[in-house]
Design a protein around this motif. Structure first.
Motif, PDB file in Angstrom:
ATOM      1  N   UNK A  89      27.558 -45.851 -30.807  1.00 60.34           N
ATOM      2  CA  UNK A  89      28.431 -45.848 -29.632  1.00 60.34           C
ATOM      3  C   UNK A  89      28.681 -44.434 -29.122  1.00 60.34           C
ATOM      4  N   UNK A  90      28.672 -44.312 -27.806  1.00 65.53           N
ATOM      5  CA  UNK A  90      29.134 -43.088 -27.152  1.00 65.53           C
ATOM      6  C   UNK A  90      30.651 -43.225 -27.024  1.00 65.53           C
ATOM      7  N   UNK A  91      31.409 -42.285 -27.582  1.00 63.59           N
ATOM      8  CA  UNK A  91      32.856 -42.414 -27.689  1.00 63.59           C
ATOM      9  C   UNK A  91      33.564 -41.223 -27.039  1.00 63.59           C
ATOM     10  N   UNK A  92      34.573 -41.528 -26.223  1.00 62.43           N
ATOM     11  CA  UNK A  92      35.488 -40.517 -25.697  1.00 62.43           C
ATOM     12  C   UNK A  92      36.881 -40.860 -26.199  1.00 62.43           C
ATOM     13  N   UNK A 140      32.055 -38.301 -29.265  1.00 65.82           N
ATOM     14  CA  UNK A 140      30.824 -38.393 -30.042  1.00 65.82           C
ATOM     15  C   UNK A 140      29.716 -38.772 -29.069  1.00 65.82           C
ATOM     16  N   UNK A 141      28.678 -37.920 -28.985  1.00 65.21           N
ATOM     17  CA  UNK A 141      27.590 -38.112 -28.030  1.00 65.21           C
ATOM     18  C   UNK A 141      26.256 -38.208 -28.773  1.00 65.21           C
ATOM     19  N   UNK A 142      25.837 -39.400 -29.172  1.00 60.79           N
ATOM     20  CA  UNK A 142      24.528 -39.553 -29.818  1.00 60.79           C
ATOM     21  C   UNK A 142      23.409 -39.402 -28.780  1.00 60.79           C
ATOM     22  N   UNK A 176      25.111 -35.628 -31.622  1.00 60.54           N
ATOM     23  CA  UNK A 176      24.320 -36.201 -32.710  1.00 60.54           C
ATOM     24  C   UNK A 176      22.862 -36.243 -32.263  1.00 60.54           C
ATOM     25  N   UNK A 177      22.007 -35.517 -32.957  1.00 63.94           N
ATOM     26  CA  UNK A 177      20.592 -35.437 -32.574  1.00 63.94           C
ATOM     27  C   UNK A 177      19.865 -36.738 -32.864  1.00 63.94           C
ATOM     28  N   UNK A 178      18.617 -36.829 -32.411  1.00 61.57           N
ATOM     29  CA  UNK A 178      17.795 -38.012 -32.647  1.00 61.57           C
ATOM     30  C   UNK A 178      17.667 -38.307 -34.137  1.00 61.57           C
TER      31      UNK A 178
END
Length: 453
Positions: free
Chosen positions: A86-89, A117-119, A171-173
């Motif tokens: 999940x992309x979380x703000x 959190x930005x995967x 968060x990288x690949x």
């Protein structure tokens, strides 16, 4: 004294009256603006609908409400996309320009992002390219969700004047997480006037600063990393078709490689101070496409360095069977190219040369998706010379191999020109080694009956 008190009271009274008038006017303006702005429930519904339509995935919004003190602000909390990662703000606080709202313009003086959190994989899976301009580069309907969410409000010439973010995790690949803080001041057309990105709490200081040069699309770059610097400049060019092209140059000086890798939570392969010249370029229709196409080319040199977790001497003498340990080198040089791709970053090392008192090596390597493919010619000053060494497989489980016949070929090299060692004899040895085994993956043809091998 009585006159002074009367004067003081009169003057104080004027200030109080003036302050009261100012507060009253501000209150009237706020009441007017509040009448123009929909209730919290409507805003939350519009936000969720607009985000889902724009991103192409279901979005949940924990809360959306107005906060009046100390200054009016719109607070968005606990936003998450319905994705495997999940992309979380956690909290986004928007400080709108009240006068612009009164005029039905959306203009944010300041935005503060606290926790996110930005995967990378999740960003790439969204329905639009990160950083894209609505209506451009994301399909003909890209701007419609935003238009519907604005519901009669227009965007100002600078929709967002300042962005501040804290505790944002990228968060990288491959799942490597790195936390960043930063802030950006914007000019028109989303051009950064001043920007800073830093790794909080990391020593030595690791940060990047951009400063726009007047109103030109040109920025000074200052980078502190690994106890050294990499300062330079970048320019943005707009082609006739509207496509963007970025180019620039940096000058790394005294950068400790292991520390620089540790700053982005990568396990270092080499330790030593690096300097050189870097050129960078990118192209695309928007900032997101520029980032995804970024290409860098660095010509580098290191003085005394250490190859971590790999003993070249042991690898050659054991024909690749053993290689645990380290290799101390007197000098290393070469070129590193990095290329962002839809499948992640690709690293190409070419023209690598390394030398110490007991060995020398040269070759090239390619790293992609945490897999390495490399080939080096290694010469040992006292012993076997001219051995082609191959590395392949996952970075955490590298397979080392020496082609069949290579050692024999290398020994022939020293026999042809004894004493020359790492020069002509080594090169002859490497060549003969490849002749003896041109393809290690192919088995030797079976011998015909009655024929001698």
């Amino acid at each position: 004294n009585g006159c002074n008190r009367i004067f003081f009271m009169t003057r104080t009274g004027k200030w109080v009256v003036g302050l009261g008038v100012a507060l009253g006017l501000a209150g009237l303006l706020w009441v007017g603006v509040a009448r123009q702005v929909p209730p919290d429930e409507v805003l939350a519904s519009r936000a969720a609908t607009g985000l889902e339509a724009a991103l192409g995935v279901k979005v949940t919004v924990g809360a959306l409400h107005w906060r009046l003190l100390p200054v009016p602000a719109l607070v968005l909390q606990d936003v998450a996309t319905a994705q495997p990662q999940a992309l979380v703000l956690k909290e986004l606080v928007l400080y709108p320009n009240l006068l612009a709202l009164w005029q039905r313009q959306l203009k944010i003086d300041r935005a503060e992002l606290h926790g996110a959190v930005l995967p990378q994989l999740s960003l790439r899976a969204l329905g639009v390219t990160p950083g894209s301009v609505p209506g451009k580069g994301a399909g003909d309907n890209a701007g419609k969700p935003l238009e519907n969410a604005l519901a009669g409000f227009s965007l100002g010439d600078i929709p967002l004047a300042r962005l501040v973010f804290r505790n944002v995790t990228w968060v990288s690949r491959s799942g490597i997480a790195v936390v960043y803080d930063g802030e950006v001041d914007f000019d028109a057309a989303w051009r950064p006037r001043q920007a800073q990105l830093q790794r909080p709490g990391f020593t030595p200081a690791t940060d990047l600063t951009l400063t726009r040069q007047g109103q030109e699309d040109r920025w000074a770059i200052r980078v502190n990393v690994g106890g050294g610097t990499a300062h330079g400049e970048a320019q943005l060019h707009t082609r006739a078709n509207g496509r963007l092209h970025l180019d620039g140059q940096l000058k790394p000086e005294g950068v400790e490689v292991a520390s620089a890798m540790a700053a982005i939570n990568r396990r270092p392969l080499l330790q030593g101070l690096a300097s050189g010249q870097t050129r960078l370029s990118a192209h695309g229709d928007n900032a997101g496409e520029l980032a995804q196409s970024l290409h860098t080319q660095t010509v580098f040199t290191l003085g005394r360095a250490t190859l971590l977790r790999f003993d070249l001497d042991k690898a050659v003498r054991s024909a690749g069977q053993e290689h645990s340990g380290q290799t101390v080198l007197d000098a290393v040089s070469g070129q590193l190219d990095t290329q962002n791709t839809p499948q992640g970053m690709v690293l190409e090392f070419t023209g690598i040369k390394a030398a110490s008192g007991v060995l020398s090596a040269q070759g090239q390597a390619r790293i992609a998706n945490r897999q390495v493919e490399a080939e080096f010619a290694v010469d040992l000053v006292q012993g076997v010379v001219g051995v082609p060494l191959r590395l392949s497989g996952p970075l955490d489980q590298v397979k080392v191999s020496v082609p069949a016949g290579a050692v024999a070929g290398a020994l022939v090299g020293t026999a042809v020109l004894p004493g020359v060692g790492t020069a002509i004899g080594a090169r002859i040895g490497a060549t003969l080694g490849k002749m003896f085994s041109p393809d290690t993956d192919r088995q030797a043809p079976a011998t015909r009956p009655g024929k001698a091998p």
